[in-house]
Write a protein that holds these residues in place. Structure first.
Motif, PDB file in Angstrom:
ATOM      1  N   UNK A 170       0.831  -1.210   0.000  1.00 46.19           N
ATOM      2  CA  UNK A 170       0.000   0.000   0.000  1.00 46.19           C
ATOM      3  C   UNK A 170       0.861   1.253   0.000  1.00 46.19           C
ATOM      4  N   UNK A 171       1.908   1.263   0.821  1.00 44.63           N
ATOM      5  CA  UNK A 171       2.803   2.424   0.871  1.00 44.63           C
ATOM      6  C   UNK A 171       3.529   2.615  -0.459  1.00 44.63           C
ATOM      7  N   UNK A 172       3.957   1.506  -1.052  1.00 40.64           N
ATOM      8  CA  UNK A 172       4.652   1.582  -2.342  1.00 40.64           C
ATOM      9  C   UNK A 172       3.710   2.079  -3.434  1.00 40.64           C
ATOM     10  N   UNK A 173       2.466   1.601  -3.423  1.00 42.88           N
ATOM     11  CA  UNK A 173       1.497   2.051  -4.429  1.00 42.88           C
ATOM     12  C   UNK A 173       1.258   3.553  -4.339  1.00 42.88           C
ATOM     13  N   UNK A 174       1.145   4.074  -3.108  1.00 41.98           N
ATOM     14  CA  UNK A 174       0.963   5.520  -2.924  1.00 41.98           C
ATOM     15  C   UNK A 174       2.183   6.277  -3.431  1.00 41.98           C
ATOM     16  N   UNK A 175       3.371   5.760  -3.130  1.00 44.68           N
ATOM     17  CA  UNK A 175       4.601   6.417  -3.586  1.00 44.68           C
ATOM     18  C   UNK A 175       4.684   6.434  -5.108  1.00 44.68           C
ATOM     19  N   UNK A 176       4.321   5.319  -5.746  1.00 46.14           N
ATOM     20  CA  UNK A 176       4.344   5.268  -7.207  1.00 46.14           C
ATOM     21  C   UNK A 176       3.341   6.254  -7.805  1.00 46.14           C
ATOM     22  N   UNK A 177       2.163   6.346  -7.188  1.00 53.04           N
ATOM     23  CA  UNK A 177       1.156   7.287  -7.682  1.00 53.04           C
ATOM     24  C   UNK A 177       1.671   8.720  -7.604  1.00 53.04           C
ATOM     25  N   UNK A 178       2.348   9.051  -6.516  1.00 55.13           N
ATOM     26  CA  UNK A 178       2.912  10.392  -6.365  1.00 55.13           C
ATOM     27  C   UNK A 178       3.996  10.658  -7.414  1.00 55.13           C
ATOM     28  N   UNK A 179       4.834   9.658  -7.660  1.00 55.86           N
ATOM     29  CA  UNK A 179       5.882   9.826  -8.662  1.00 55.86           C
ATOM     30  C   UNK A 179       5.294   9.997 -10.063  1.00 55.86           C
ATOM     31  N   UNK A 180       4.257   9.230 -10.358  1.00 57.21           N
ATOM     32  CA  UNK A 180       3.600   9.365 -11.664  1.00 57.21           C
ATOM     33  C   UNK A 180       3.029  10.771 -11.830  1.00 57.21           C
ATOM     34  N   UNK A 181       2.394  11.276 -10.776  1.00 55.80           N
ATOM     35  CA  UNK A 181       1.844  12.633 -10.837  1.00 55.80           C
ATOM     36  C   UNK A 181       2.949  13.667 -11.018  1.00 55.80           C
ATOM     37  N   UNK A 182       4.062  13.464 -10.322  1.00 53.77           N
ATOM     38  CA  UNK A 182       5.180  14.402 -10.451  1.00 53.77           C
ATOM     39  C   UNK A 182       5.741  14.418 -11.866  1.00 53.77           C
ATOM     40  N   UNK A 183       5.730  13.273 -12.528  1.00 54.32           N
ATOM     41  CA  UNK A 183       6.218  13.214 -13.912  1.00 54.32           C
ATOM     42  C   UNK A 183       5.214  13.837 -14.878  1.00 54.32           C
ATOM     43  N   UNK A 184       3.940  13.590 -14.633  1.00 54.53           N
ATOM     44  CA  UNK A 184       2.910  14.016 -15.589  1.00 54.53           C
ATOM     45  C   UNK A 184       2.578  15.498 -15.494  1.00 54.53           C
ATOM     46  N   UNK A 185       2.575  16.060 -14.303  1.00 52.23           N
ATOM     47  CA  UNK A 185       2.107  17.443 -14.141  1.00 52.23           C
ATOM     48  C   UNK A 185       2.857  18.451 -15.012  1.00 52.23           C
ATOM     49  N   UNK A 186       4.191  18.401 -15.086  1.00 50.10           N
ATOM     50  CA  UNK A 186       4.883  19.388 -15.934  1.00 50.10           C
ATOM     51  C   UNK A 186       4.798  19.065 -17.430  1.00 50.10           C
ATOM     52  N   UNK A 187       4.333  17.843 -17.762  1.00 53.87           N
ATOM     53  CA  UNK A 187       4.331  17.407 -19.155  1.00 53.87           C
ATOM     54  C   UNK A 187       2.901  17.267 -19.644  1.00 53.87           C
ATOM     55  N   UNK A 188       2.364  18.332 -20.208  1.00 50.87           N
ATOM     56  CA  UNK A 188       0.979  18.310 -20.665  1.00 50.87           C
ATOM     57  C   UNK A 188       0.781  17.296 -21.783  1.00 50.87           C
ATOM     58  N   UNK A 189       1.782  17.140 -22.643  1.00 51.78           N
ATOM     59  CA  UNK A 189       1.662  16.195 -23.746  1.00 51.78           C
ATOM     60  C   UNK A 189       1.544  14.760 -23.244  1.00 51.78           C
ATOM     61  N   UNK A 190       2.341  14.415 -22.243  1.00 54.19           N
ATOM     62  CA  UNK A 190       2.277  13.067 -21.671  1.00 54.19           C
ATOM     63  C   UNK A 190       0.978  12.877 -20.901  1.00 54.19           C
TER      64      UNK A 190
END
Length: 349
Positions: A170-190
């Motif tokens: 559960x902790x790892x899933x939350x961490x991965x979700x946060x990392x995905x958001x961090x990658x996606x937010x600055x990249x509108x195309x992605x």
């Protein structure tokens, strides 16, 4: 005297096994028919309801009407829902067997999240845009996530207990979700590409994607089914399994490999769909018992039917819009997960 006394008991045991075998075969037949009916419903219902003549026209390639064209689009979607549902259900059953953890699920253990993170990373930083590239990245991410969660869950006294694995996942899933958001937010195309994929759905199914992912799903399914006897031995405990001649570490690695392939490939084409691998094995154990030789194929049938039904429900309840299948399975699975946790807690008291 002992031989005479034991003869009726042996006959009774054989009779129970025959009845149990017949009951399992009956369930397989019932579920197979149910899945066939669900496929018809999936092709029939959506933004518009079509009749039998339009279904036949769509299946035969006569796309002169809007309804027939809708049928032609729904067929790949239905096939992908069946494949993904079966794969996630079998992967969940295998994970629960490997870890002896009733809470094991590709989503809860962070494996789907690892696959998603790998795909998003490949797209954002390495320019991966092909469906085949997504599949390989997703399987790599799923494998690394599974290894990471198991390592973290094994730390400390008592090793990899069910509760520690669930918490680590559960902790790892939350961490991965946060990392995905961090990658996606600055990249509108992605973000525009993966906005809906992140939720999990089968609306983007195409024949090409299905043909690409099918070999991977087939290999993963074969490995998992071939590991059924080993999973039965592992359920008895490592010491007893070793005494029965089972190579415990090899059995775990092979079984986990099959589950990771199924999770990674399914996530690559449909996104991170949760709770199917959690719900289905528990339901199937009530139907056919804990024997993985029956549990895995029955889980495949039930998982295929469940995800296809969830997809149909998502298409119908918000017409003319759609609710992604990942949202529907989460609404179904969250209460089920809470019930399992409460049940395990009561047993521990």
């Amino acid at each position: 005297m002992t031989t005479v006394a034991s003869a009726p008991a042996a006959a009774s045991t054989a009779s129970l096994r025959r009845r149990s075998g017949r009951r399992r075969v009956l369930w397989v037949l019932v579920l197979a028919v149910a899945v066939a009916v669900i496929c018809v419903l999936s092709v029939t219902f959506g933004n518009r309801t079509v009749d039998a003549s339009q279904i036949i026209a769509g299946l035969t390639g006569d796309l002169t009407t809007t309804d027939a064209a809708a049928v032609a689009r729904r067929v790949p979607r239905t096939i992908l829902a069946l494949l993904v549902g079966a794969s996630l259900a079998v992967a969940g059953a295998v994970m629960q067997g490997v870890t002896r953890n009733p809470l094991a699920d590709p989503q809860i253990l962070g494996i789907n999240g690892g696959a998603s993170l790998a795909v998003v990373t490949g797209l954002a930083f390495f320019g991966v845009t092909s469906a085949l590239g997504y599949i390989w990245l997703a399987m790599l991410g799923a494998a690394l996530a599974a290894l990471f969660v198991y390592t973290i869950g094994s730390l400390g006294r008592g090793g990899a207990s069910p509760l520690k694995l669930a918490l680590a996942g559960a902790a790892t899933a939350v961490a991965f979700t946060s990392l995905i958001s961090a990658i996606l937010l600055p990249r509108i195309d992605v973000m525009s590409v993966f906005r809906f994929w992140q939720i999990g759905g089968v609306g983007g199914a195409t024949t090409q994607n299905i043909l690409l992912v099918l070999p991977f799903l087939a290999v993963g399914m074969v490995i998992c089914v071939a590991s059924a006897a080993a999973l039965n031995a592992l359920a008895l405990g490592d010491d007893l399994a070793t005494g029965l001649g089972q190579k415990v570490r090899t059995a775990r690695l092979l079984s986990a490999l099959g589950a990771v392939i199924l999770c990674g490939a399914a996530t690559a084409v449909a996104g991170p769909i949760g709770f199917v691998g959690l719900i289905v094995p528990h339901v199937c154990r009530l139907l056919v018992g804990p024997d993985h030789r029956w549990l895995l194929p029955v889980s495949a049938l039930v998982g295929a039917g469940l995800l296809t039904v969830a997809d149909v429900v998502g298409r119908v309840i918000a017409r003319p819009q759609e609710v992604e299948v990942g949202v529907v399975t989460a609404l179904i699975g969250a209460p089920f997960f809470i019930a399992i946790v409460r049940r395990q807690k009561m047993r521990a008291l």
